[in-house]
Each structure stands twice: as structure tokens, then as C-alpha cells.
Design an enzyme around this catalytic site. Structure first.
Site, PDB file in Angstrom:
ATOM      1  CG  HIS A   1      -1.740  -1.026   1.588  1.00 11.66           C
ATOM      2  ND1 HIS A   1      -1.312  -2.188   2.169  1.00 11.66           N
ATOM      3  CD2 HIS A   1      -3.084  -1.154   1.443  1.00 11.66           C
ATOM      4  CE1 HIS A   1      -2.350  -2.986   2.360  1.00 11.66           C
ATOM      5  NE2 HIS A   1      -3.442  -2.394   1.927  1.00 11.66           N
TER       6      HIS A   1
ATOM      7  CG  ASP B   1       1.813  -0.991   3.323  1.00 15.68           C
ATOM      8  OD1 ASP B   1       0.954  -0.635   4.134  1.00 15.68           O
ATOM      9  OD2 ASP B   1       1.616  -1.832   2.415  1.00 15.68           O
TER      10      ASP B   1
HETATM   11  C1  XLS Z   1      -7.708  -6.668   4.431  1.00 19.17           C
HETATM   12  C2  XLS Z   1      -7.174  -6.909   3.110  1.00 19.17           C
HETATM   13  C3  XLS Z   1      -6.062  -5.975   2.668  1.00 19.17           C
HETATM   14  C4  XLS Z   1      -5.861  -6.002   1.181  1.00 19.17           C
HETATM   15  C5  XLS Z   1      -5.022  -4.896   0.626  1.00 19.17           C
HETATM   16  O1  XLS Z   1      -8.430  -7.469   4.984  1.00 19.17           O
HETATM   17  O2  XLS Z   1      -6.784  -8.252   3.053  1.00 19.17           O
HETATM   18  O3  XLS Z   1      -4.890  -6.254   3.346  1.00 19.17           O
HETATM   19  O4  XLS Z   1      -5.288  -7.213   0.764  1.00 19.17           O
HETATM   20  O5  XLS Z   1      -5.568  -3.654   0.924  1.00 19.17           O
END
Ligand code: XLS
Ligand code: CA
Ligand code: CA
Length: 440
Positions: free
Chosen positions: A99, A102
Site C-alpha cells: 500500500h 506502508d
Molecule cells: C484486508 C485486506 C487488505 C488487502 C489490501 O483485509 O486483506 O490487506 O489485501 O488492501
């Protein structure tokens, strides 16, 4: 080059080793069904869990310090990028997912935040060029900042919609800059807590508007890869719009987005939706929307998103059967959107968790290949529907049988003989093939 994990070796493939830091089933360069295991499995590291999440939960703080020696978040982010690449190199991971938030922490203004992203992405690009590692997909975090409390594209506020669009625009630019192969939309807070305060129709349309704007902008800056929608039924919202693959695919088709978007199926989101992982993958595959996978699982006894590393070989086998039947990954891969349990509080645990997850899917691939070669599962399904290949069945399939003809048939036939679905036999076949017996 600093060594962030000095006690961890490059993880070898060594089936005879008793070391937990060795692959026992994942042999990256071994060829199976005409492709290396590495090419079949396309493993990816999740930047957020692996590099950022320290084990904090609703009842307690982090149990593993991931600041990498820096209190200043930007200094830490910079050093962390180096650590991420050492982590991936030691595990033989060639892909990662991230993201925007991150890789660089949010600053006070969007302008400053974007400048931070430019700086960190320069560093990531340098590390990528040295290592050959690249992103499987990028995404925008449209759920953590308090401005997104009512959703992002589905927010009641057009100002929030604009912030979401600005963030997606920048995340797309970053994904293109870093050579990301896909772009994910997980609808973090795109849903509702109560319909009493919700304009459902407008929210749906606005999500489609953001997807369309993002698609058009991405294509204009040279992004060629697919977008993925990652279905999830709940958490953080009580009800999320991309409930499951069926709902998400229906939505994409309604708004004419099906040619640019595919599914990113997460195992635990399937569980939360009351489906199996295999079910969600089958829906995506049969609808021509199979894209990528988040391999992390949940706990069937818990109703929330535990994001555990997968170790269940039945699940990974059935998942890999779907992947093989879809013709394998193209731009997608297997992302470990997973975190260690809070009490597994060392970096060694984190490496061990990846080894366990990668080995579980390597085993799944090996077992799926064995099941395909054995052929009994496929043959059974073919035989079960053989009635549709000739006579009455073919007339139905090819549209020659009208209601009157079908009634005439049923009146004359009296009754039908039912056939056994033989579920227990098929489950036994799986065990026999998986655990070594050649023939039943
Ligand atoms: C949350 C999601 C998230 C997505 C990416 O539950 O799994 O981590 O994979 O935003
Ligand atoms: Ca996920
Ligand atoms: Ca999840």
C-alpha cells in the site's frame, strides 16, 4: 550492505534437513508440468504485515519492534526498505505487494506525503534494480486515515471522494514507476454500518465512478496490467459491498469494467463470507475473472480476519488445482497477506512463517499435479454430466428441447433413476493420491 537479520541464512531447499529454516517441499527451480515451481507459485511478500505490523491488537501493543532502530517514521521507512529486500532475498521471494502508506508514513499534507512517496520509491527502485525483485501489485490505503471513516469512494462526502481519487492517482503512478504488474482495490470501508444512514445506490455508483476514473487514468500513464477487486464480506464495516466473488463480478459487469478488472481472492475472506477458498477461486475461474491470490487463512472458530500463514495442505491442494485449471498465474501470484501470531515475536518466527506458508503451497502444487495426473476426480465429474453430451441432454444444452417436449418426455418416462454423487469416494481418492497409494 547492512545485515538486518544476521542469524538468518539464505533459506535452502533441503528436504532432509531438520532445520526449520529450510524448504522441504519448495524447490524453486524444479520443473513440474513444464514450468518451474517458482513460475507456478509466484510468491509475494506483503509489505504491510511483514515490514510494518508488530503484533499490536485491541488489547495490547506491539510485541516485535519493527522500527529498525529509528524513532523517526521516515528514517525508519527508509531503512526498512533495505530490510525488506534482504528479507525477500533470503527467502527467494521475487515479488512484493504494497500500500502507499506502508512504504512511507503519511505527513501533515497530501503534498508532503506525496514527496515522501517520491523519495522512498526512488530508494525502492534502486533496490529493485540491484535485486530483480519487483511489485506483484500496488494499492492505496483508503481505510486507515480518519477521513475515510464513512468510506472512500462510497463516502457521503465528495471531498473525501476527491482525496481518495488523489491517493489512487498517486498510488497508480507509484505502481507504474516501480513496474507493478497489477493494482488492487480492496474495499476497506466501502460498505455500511447501518442502512438507516446510507444511500446505497449512490454509494455503489460512486465506487464504479472511481474504478472507471482510475482505469482511464492508469491506461493514460501506460499501466497495462489488470486491476483486481479483493472481495471481503465484513470487517472493518459490518457489511462490505464486495461481499464475495459473485457480488464483485456482478458489480464489475454492471458497470462495464469486466475487461480491465479481475479478482484477487483471499482465503480468509472466503471463510468470512461462509464459502470455502476453493469456492471463491472456482467462481473467479469459471467466470473468466481469476487473477491473483492472497494466501493467508483465518481460523474457522473465529469470526474475524486473523491473517494467518497457511499450513493446511488440503486447502492449498484444492487451491492449486483451481490455479492449474485456470491455466496458471499470468500477472497474478500468491501473496502472503499474513502475519505471525502475536506471541511469535521474533524475526526468526517471521522467516519460519514464510517457509511454512511457501512449503504448504509447494506441497499443494505437488499434490494438485498428482491429482491431475491420477485423473479420477476429473473423470468422475465428466461421467457425472455425460447425459448432457447426447440425446435429451444435448437437446437441452443446444436449445432444441422446449417446455412441451420436456413435458412429453417426463410423462412418458414415468420416473428417473438417481445416481450417487460419491462424495466419500472422492474424498478418499484425494487421500489415496495425496498420501501415496497409486490406485484405489
Ligand atoms: C484486508 C485486506 C487488505 C488487502 C489490501 O483485509 O486483506 O490487506 O489485501 O488492501
Ligand atoms: Ca488481502
Ligand atoms: Ca485480510
Amino acid at each position: 550492505m547492512p545485515d538486518f537479520y544476521p542469524t538468518i541464512p539464505v533459506i535452502p531447499y533441503d528436504p532432509s534437513s531438520k532445520s526449520p529454516l529450510a524448504f522441504h517441499f519448495y524447490n524453486p527451480d524444479e520443473t513440474l508440468l513444464g514450468k518451474t515451481m517458482k513460475a507456478h507459485l509466484r510468491f509475494a511478500m506483503s509489505y504491510w504485515h511483514t515490514m510494518c505490523a508488530g503484533g499490536a491488537d485491541m488489547f495490547g501493543v506491539a510485541t516485535l519492534d519493527k522500527s529498525y532502530g529509528h524513532a523517526d517514521p521516515m528514517a525508519s521507512a527508509y531503512v526498512k526498505a533495505g530490510a525488506a529486500f534482504e528479507f525477500m532475498r533470503k527467502l527467494g521471494l521475487e515479488l512484493y505487494c504494497f500500500h502507499d502508506r506502508d512504504i512511507a508514513p503519511e505527513a501533515d499534507t497530501l503534498c508532503e506525503t506525496n514527496a515522501r512517496l517520491d523519495k522512498i520509491s526512488d530508494k525502492l527502485l534502486e533496490l529493485q534494480n540491484e535485486s530483480g525483485i519487483a511489485p506483484l501489485w500496488g494499492t492505496a490505503n483508503l481505510f486507515s486515515n480518519p477521513r475515510y471513516q464513512n468510506g472512500a469512494a462510497s463516502s457521503c462526502s465528495p471531498e473525501v471522494f476527491a482525496f481518495a481519487a488523489a491517493q489512487v492517482k498517486k498510488a497508480l503512478e507509484l505502481t507504474v514507476k516501480l513496474g507493478g504488474q497489477g493494482f488492487v482495490f480492496w474495499g476497506g470501508r466501502e460498505g455500511y454500518e447501518t442502512l438507516l444512514n446510507t444511500n446505497y445506490a449512490l454509494e455503489q455508483e460512486n465506487i464504479a465512478r472511481l474504478f472507471t476514473l482510475a482505469r482511464d487514468y492508469a491506461r493514460s500513464i501506460g499501466f497495462k496490467g489488470p486491476f483486481y477487486v479483493e472481495p471481503k464480506p465484513k470487517e472493518p464495516m459490518k457489511h462490505q459491498y464486495d461481499y464475495d466473488a459473485a457480488a464483485a463480478i456482478g458489480f464489475l459487469r454492471k458497470y462495464g469494467l469486466q475487461d480491465d478488472f479481475k479478482m484477487n481472492i483471499e482465503a480468509n475472506h472466503a471463510t468470512l463470507a461462509g464459502h470455502t477458498f476453493q469456492h471463491e477461486l472456482r467462481m473467479a475461474r469459471e467466470e473468466g475473472m481469476f487473477g491473483s491470490i492472497d494466501a493467508n487463512i483465518g481460523d474457522p472458530l473465529l469470526g474475524w480476519d486473523t491473517d494467518q500463514f497457511p499450513t493446511n495442505v488440503y486447502d492449498s491442494t484444492l487451491a492449486m488445482l483451481e490455479v492449474l485449471q485456470a491455466g496458471g498465474f499470468t500477472t497474478g501470484g500468491l501473496n502472503f497477506d499474513a502475519k505471525t501470531r502475536r506471541a511469535s515475536n521474533s524475526f526468526e518466527d517471521l522467516f519460519q512463517a514464510y517457509v511454512a506458508g511457501m512449503d504448504a503451497f509447494a506441497l499443494g502444487l505437488r499434490m494438485a499435479a498428482k491429482l491431475q495426473a491420477d485423473g479420477r476426480l476429473g473423470e468422475f465429474v465428466k461421467a457425472r454430466y455425460a447425459g448432457y453430451e447426447s440425446g435429451l441432454g444435448l437437446d437441452i444444452v443446444e436449445g432444441r428441447a422446449d417446455m412441451a417436449a420436456l413435458e412429453a418426455f417426463a410423462l412418458e418416462r414415468g420416473d428417473v433413476e438417481t445416481t450417487s454423487g460419491r462424495q466419500e469416494y472422492l474424498e478418499h481418492v484425494m487421500n489415496c493420491v495425496m498420501f501415496g497409494q497409486a490406485k484405489l
